[in-house]
Design an enzyme around this catalytic site. Structure first.
Site, short mmCIF file in Angstrom:
data_model
loop_
_atom_site.label_atom_id
_atom_site.label_comp_id
_atom_site.label_asym_id
_atom_site.label_seq_id
_atom_site.Cartn_x
_atom_site.Cartn_y
_atom_site.Cartn_z
CB THR A 1 -1.21 0.37 1.15
OG1 THR A 1 -2.64 -0.87 1.26
CG2 THR A 1 -1.63 1.33 1.89
N GLY B 1 -10.70 -2.27 2.62
CA GLY B 1 -10.17 -1.73 4.12
C GLY B 1 -10.56 -0.14 4.65
CB THR C 1 0.33 0.25 5.29
OG1 THR C 1 0.48 -0.82 4.69
CG2 THR C 1 1.76 0.87 6.09
N GLY C 2 -1.23 -1.15 6.85
CA GLY C 2 -1.08 -2.15 7.48
C GLY C 2 -3.28 -3.35 7.08
N1 ASP Z 1 -4.29 -1.23 4.73
C1 ASP Z 1 -4.67 -1.92 3.62
C2 ASP Z 1 -6.60 -2.75 3.64
O1 ASP Z 1 -6.11 -3.16 4.64
C3 ASP Z 1 -3.34 -2.54 2.57
C4 ASP Z 1 -2.67 -2.52 3.08
O2 ASP Z 1 -1.87 -1.41 4.04
O3 ASP Z 1 -0.94 -3.44 3.50
O4 ASP Z 1 -6.84 -2.65 2.49
#
Ligand code: ASP
Length: 537
Positions: free
Chosen positions: A400, A430, A451-452
């Site tokens: 992301t 998300g 992000t996460g």
């Molecule tokens: N936060 C993003 C989601 O849950 C994914 C990510 O940041 O890796 O869609």
């Protein structure tokens, strides 16, 4: 040389009693209409606005007496005295921080907004050692001997119930303008605010955190809006996740760093020329969306059904406007679509087919859905289908992208763009397009991109939480970011945030082993980091 009129201090009730509605009042209005200078101090400042506190009962109202009862007999408000340009919705107050007049000004504003049925009623308090000088075109600058600010109280709403006892008025914005800043009285836009707070009157008094924040703001050193001293700053991320040293080949690591550097260069280009943080955030994220290494735009992860469904959001800290899209499938740069939602639609968030249609109507570049596909992400989907078909894939979620920036005018902005998580289904959305979870920005406070594992960032209002910790508790940006990530960890989430406070201090926080990230400011050259223990700016 135009003559000037200046009102000295004393008792404003006398000004009101002896001048209001008299031929002198007419002469003063004529003086102002002729474009001649006028000013005042203390009681003479209190009468300059279209509304004023008249102190008609002989007293000098204390905040502590005004706050429990905005309709009380001591709140003597006067209308229709002087008629100044730019002050038609304004009530001014003086000796501001020193006499703790924050509460009474908020009460004046709240009561007037109710009685006048005008949400635009605005309070301007001037500190004892400060002057606000307004040019004929409405541009205002603060001059101060020592430490002094103009305090802007512009809630843009009336309290829920001005007659309610106990009286409550929550989430009232208070913005400080110091010598480094400026205010445009045509729009009340503040550039380079010294501080920006949200305060609560609860049960007729400030709650503890609000009072502490106001006191801390009053003690802000002059020129504190200068974390980047007339400069700018940009921080970016390219996703957090399990990224151990040795996981990446040297070539792959170099490619990631090159991708981050290209994005930093695009943002730098905007900011160094004096461009806006909003433009910089968009330009930066577009580069990362176009780079197939990152899970945003081209290179996005696949849904369980093998599609790319993209989410993005952007927020402008100057106006608190925001735009977001979820599950879009054909827009080459979803971040630009999010911006179009913010600027060209009456909405904040559009999803799926409707968002795709809006994108076409806005004339944004469209691509075939295969444009987003990369072989590596496809293999990740096949791996996921073999091993974890029951859950979202955490290990491959990284990639992301996001950016936060402050520009030379002190405005902050934030944006985030993603393909989401491999194996998402049922139209899962998300945190990335959710304002307050994946993205948030408020001038004078902070800008955040996350992000996460998005579900956890939504449940903790992660991006907004970082900002509120700063605005309401006076936490430093790094501790606000770290505490928020700790909060996410406590309920089982993982990932990271990038955050920048209103003065350009950058913070990275993560509870995963890595986060692709980078930063550049007007005084610090571009740099990147990947592993959690690499040094920051
Ligand atoms: N936060 C993003 C989601 O849950 C994914 C990510 O940041 O890796 O869609």
């Amino acid at each position: 040389m135009p003559s000037a009129r200046f009102f000295g201090g004393g008792d404003q009730a006398n000004y009101v009693r002896y001048l209001k509605g008299t031929p002198v009042n007419t002469l003063l209005d004529g003086h102002v209409r002729a474009g001649k200078p006028i000013g005042g101090t203390s009681a003479g400042l209190a009468i300059l606005g279209a509304y004023s506190y008249g102190a008609m009962d002989g007293g000098s109202l204390l905040s502590a007496d005004a706050m429990p009862n905005p309709l009380g007999p001591g709140v003597t408000l006067v209308r229709d005295f002087l008629h100044m340009p730019f002050l038609t919705e304004v009530i001014t107050d003086s000796h501001f921080g020193i006499r703790e007049r924050w509460g009474r000004l908020i009460i004046f504003v709240g009561r007037l907004a109710t009685e006048e049925k005008n949400a635009g009623i605005t309070g301007i308090g001037i500190d004892e050692k400060a002057a606000l000088c307004v040019e004929a075109d409405g541009r205002g600058r603060v001059y101060s001997i020592g430490r002094g600010f103009a305090w802007l109280v512009r809630p843009m709403r009336a309290p829920d119930a001005v007659e309610a006892r106990p009286f409550n008025f929550r989430n009232v914005p208070v913005v400080g303008i110091g010598e480094e800043g400026a205010i445009d009285l045509k729009t009340f836009a503040v550039t380079r605010p010294a501080f920006a707070l949200r305060v609560n009157i609860v049960n007729g008094a400030f709650d503890e955190a609000s009072l502490a924040a106001l006191k801390a703001a009053a003690a802000t050193p002059a020129g504190a809006a200068s974390g980047v001293k007339g400069g700018w700053a940009l921080a970016i991320h390219g996703g957090a996740g399990v990224i151990e040293r040795g996981d990446l080949t040297p070539a792959k690591e170099a490619a990631y760093r090159a991708g981050l550097n290209a994005a930093l260069a695009a943002g730098r280009e905007v900011l160094a020329k004096g461009g806006s943080s909003l433009d910089a955030v968009e330009a930066t994220i577009r580069v990362l969306e176009d780079d197939p290494l990152f899970n945003a735009g081209r290179g996005a992860v696949f849904t369980a059904e093998g599609r790319n469904e993209l989410d993005a959001s952007i927020m402008d800290g100057a106006t608190l406007k925001a735009g977001a899209v979820a599950g879009v499938t054909r827009t080459r740069n979803p971040i630009s679509l999010a911006r179009a939602v913010m600027e060209k639609s009456p909405h904040v968030m559009l999803a799926r087919d409707g968002a795709d249609q809006f994108s076409v109507e806005q004339g944004l570049p469209q691509v075939s859905p295969d444009y987003f596909r990369t072989e590596e992400r496809w293999q990740q989907l096949l791996d996921w289908r073999r091993d974890h078909a029951a859950e979202l894939d955490r290990t491959h979620s990284r990639g992301t992208v996001g950016a936060v920036a402050v520009d030379v005018n002190g405005h902050v902005a934030a944006g985030t763009s993603t393909g989401g998580m491999t194996g998402k289904r049922w139209g899962r959305i998300g945190d990335s397009p959710v304002i307050g979870a994946g993205t948030y920005a408020a001038d004078g406070t902070c800008a955040v991109s996350a992000t996460g594992s998005g579900e956890y960032f939504i449940r903790t209002s992660a991006a907004r939480q970082v900002c509120d910790r700063i605005a309401w508790h006076g936490e430093a940006v790094q501790s606000a970011a770290s505490a928020t990530i700790a909060n996410i960890g406590e309920i089982g989430g993982d990932g990271g945030v990038i955050a920048m406070d209103g003065t350009g201090h950058i913070a990275f926080a993560m509870n995963s082993s890595g986060m692709y990230r980078g930063w550049v400011t007007s005084s610090v050259p571009a740099a990147t980091a990947i592993y959690s223990n690499e040094p920051g700016p």
